[in-house]
Each structure stands twice: as C-alpha cells, then as structure tokens.
Design a protein around this motif. Structure first.
Motif, short mmCIF file in Angstrom:
data_model
loop_
_atom_site.label_atom_id
_atom_site.label_comp_id
_atom_site.label_asym_id
_atom_site.label_seq_id
_atom_site.Cartn_x
_atom_site.Cartn_y
_atom_site.Cartn_z
N TYR A 179 9.46 6.73 -12.11
CA TYR A 179 9.37 6.13 -10.78
C TYR A 179 10.00 4.75 -10.89
CZ TYR A 179 7.69 4.85 -6.18
OH TYR A 179 7.62 4.47 -4.86
N ASP A 180 11.10 4.56 -10.19
CA ASP A 180 11.83 3.32 -10.31
C ASP A 180 11.82 2.58 -8.98
OD1 ASP A 180 13.34 1.36 -11.46
OD2 ASP A 180 15.23 2.46 -11.40
N VAL A 181 11.27 1.39 -9.01
CA VAL A 181 11.31 0.52 -7.84
C VAL A 181 11.76 -0.85 -8.31
CG1 VAL A 181 9.48 1.69 -6.53
CG2 VAL A 181 8.88 -0.15 -8.07
N ASP A 182 12.06 -1.71 -7.39
CA ASP A 182 12.47 -3.07 -7.74
C ASP A 182 11.24 -3.87 -8.15
OD1 ASP A 182 15.09 -2.52 -7.11
OD2 ASP A 182 14.88 -3.18 -5.04
N GLU A 183 10.75 -3.53 -9.32
CA GLU A 183 9.53 -4.16 -9.81
C GLU A 183 9.64 -4.26 -11.32
OE1 GLU A 183 5.13 -3.24 -8.63
OE2 GLU A 183 5.86 -1.61 -9.88
N ASP A 184 9.59 -5.47 -11.82
CA ASP A 184 9.66 -5.65 -13.26
C ASP A 184 8.29 -5.42 -13.86
OD1 ASP A 184 12.34 -6.37 -13.31
OD2 ASP A 184 11.90 -8.47 -12.91
N ILE A 185 8.28 -4.70 -14.96
CA ILE A 185 7.04 -4.51 -15.71
C ILE A 185 7.08 -5.49 -16.86
CG2 ILE A 185 5.68 -2.92 -17.10
CD1 ILE A 185 6.88 -0.65 -15.47
N ILE A 213 0.84 -1.20 0.00
CA ILE A 213 0.00 0.00 0.00
C ILE A 213 0.87 1.25 0.00
CG2 ILE A 213 -1.64 1.36 1.38
CD1 ILE A 213 -2.98 -1.31 2.13
N LYS A 214 1.93 1.26 0.79
CA LYS A 214 2.84 2.43 0.81
C LYS A 214 3.40 2.69 -0.58
CE LYS A 214 4.78 2.25 5.49
NZ LYS A 214 6.02 1.94 6.25
N ILE A 215 3.90 1.64 -1.23
CA ILE A 215 4.49 1.78 -2.57
C ILE A 215 3.42 2.21 -3.57
CG2 ILE A 215 5.53 0.51 -4.49
CD1 ILE A 215 7.09 -1.10 -2.32
N ASP A 216 2.25 1.60 -3.49
CA ASP A 216 1.16 1.94 -4.40
C ASP A 216 0.81 3.42 -4.30
OD1 ASP A 216 -0.72 0.71 -6.33
OD2 ASP A 216 -2.27 1.32 -4.91
N ILE A 217 0.66 3.90 -3.09
CA ILE A 217 0.31 5.31 -2.89
C ILE A 217 1.44 6.23 -3.33
CG2 ILE A 217 -0.19 7.04 -1.11
CD1 ILE A 217 -2.01 4.90 0.18
N GLU A 218 2.68 5.84 -3.05
CA GLU A 218 3.82 6.66 -3.50
C GLU A 218 3.84 6.77 -5.02
OE1 GLU A 218 6.04 8.64 -1.96
OE2 GLU A 218 4.83 8.23 -0.18
N LYS A 219 3.56 5.68 -5.70
CA LYS A 219 3.54 5.72 -7.17
C LYS A 219 2.43 6.65 -7.66
CE LYS A 219 3.79 1.10 -7.64
NZ LYS A 219 3.85 -0.22 -8.30
N PHE A 220 1.27 6.60 -7.00
CA PHE A 220 0.18 7.48 -7.40
C PHE A 220 0.49 8.94 -7.08
CE2 PHE A 220 -2.47 3.75 -7.96
CZ PHE A 220 -3.26 4.14 -9.04
N LYS A 221 1.14 9.20 -5.95
CA LYS A 221 1.54 10.58 -5.64
C LYS A 221 2.44 11.11 -6.73
CE LYS A 221 1.40 10.61 -0.56
NZ LYS A 221 2.26 10.62 0.64
N ASN A 222 3.38 10.29 -7.17
CA ASN A 222 4.29 10.69 -8.23
C ASN A 222 3.52 10.89 -9.54
OD1 ASN A 222 7.09 11.04 -9.28
ND2 ASN A 222 6.48 9.28 -10.51
N ALA A 223 2.64 9.97 -9.87
CA ALA A 223 1.87 10.05 -11.12
C ALA A 223 0.96 11.28 -11.13
CB ALA A 223 1.05 8.79 -11.33
N LYS A 224 0.50 11.67 -9.95
CA LYS A 224 -0.42 12.81 -9.86
C LYS A 224 0.25 14.11 -10.30
CE LYS A 224 -4.18 14.61 -7.38
NZ LYS A 224 -5.44 14.20 -6.99
#
Length: 161
Positions: free
Chosen positions: A152-158, A80-91
């Motif tokens: 937004y770069d996290v340790d997550e493969d797309i 949830i923290k990461i999800d919200i951080e990504k949305f804050k950045n996207a906003k």
C-alpha cells in the motif's frame, strides 16, 4: 459568535463522516466519537476541537493510535478515509488478526511500562535492558521496511526512530 462557527463546522464534519457510513456521537462538545464497522472490523475514532479551532484525531479501535492534529476538518475526513483504506488492504492478509493482536500488545506494553515507571524506582540495569530490547525491535522494523514489498503506497514516509 465563535461558538456558532464551531457548531457549523462540527455539523459539516459530522455530515461528511456520515456520508462515509460512520455513526458520529457527540460525547460532549467539542468531543466526538466516530464508529465504523467495515467487513467485520470495528473502527472507532475520537476527535475534538480545541479553543484555537485545531482538531485532534485518535484511532481507538481496533487498537489505540494517535493520528494527528489538523487545522482543517477536511483533514480529519481524508485521514480517516486513508486509514480505513489501509486497513481494508491489510485485511486481505492472512496475518491480519495477528497484526491487530500484536499492535494491541504493543499499546498494552506502553501502558504497563508507564505504570511501572510511575510506581517503582526502576534500576538503571532494568531500564537499560528494556531500552536494549526496544532497540532490537526498532532494528527489526527497519529491516522489514528495507526488505519487504510495499503493498500500500501513499505519500507518507515511514520513519523509524
């Protein structure tokens, strides 16, 4: 005894989510509804714990998206923290509202397709045409990943299948 263990785990998770600013509602144990409003955007999540003490988390707003299943409650907090951080950045993007509407459309298209498939005998030609369009969209998404700058770069493969 297992019931008490689950209740203690639920309490700890609820407390940690409230520390992040969430309102956590127990719909019916073991199903929980989590609400955040951040910079005017409403975030809503559902999580539940199954009989094997596994957690399942789903975002239901601003658009519906299953997130993942977890063994530990800490993983829910981190997701949830990461999800919200990504949305804050996207906003920060001027295209944010369009992004949300497009995702809502994609979810609605999936629902409509399921209804059609379950209620009609779709011709193989219509199904092929739909599959071709989906392949075009996948190809476009692959091109976007290859040709655009990461913001937004996290340790997550797309992965695009």
């Amino acid at each position: 005894m297992k019931k008490k263990y689950i209740s203690v785990k639920d309490s700890m998770l609820k407390f940690q989510l409230e520390q992040l600013g969430a309102e956590v509602c127990n719909i019916k144990e073991p199903l929980y509804y989590i609400k955040f409003t951040i910079h005017g955007t409403k975030f809503r999540y559902l999580y539940h714990i199954n009989r094997k003490n596994k957690y399942f988390l789903e975002r239901i707003s601003p658009y519906n998206m299953p997130i993942a299943g977890f063994d530990l409650e800490e993983n829910i907090i981190n997701s949830i923290k990461i999800d919200i951080e990504k949305f804050k950045n996207a906003k920060n993007s001027k295209k944010f509202e369009n992004f949300i509407y497009t995702n809502q459309d994609i979810v609605n298209i999936a629902k409509i397709f399921e209804k059609i498939y379950l209620h009609y005998n779709i011709s193989k030609y219509d199904l092929k045409e739909i599959n071709d369009e989906i392949c075009n969209i996948k190809s476009k998404l692959e091109d976007i990943v290859k040709t655009n700058k990461i913001v937004y770069d996290v340790d997550e493969d797309i992965e695009i299948y």
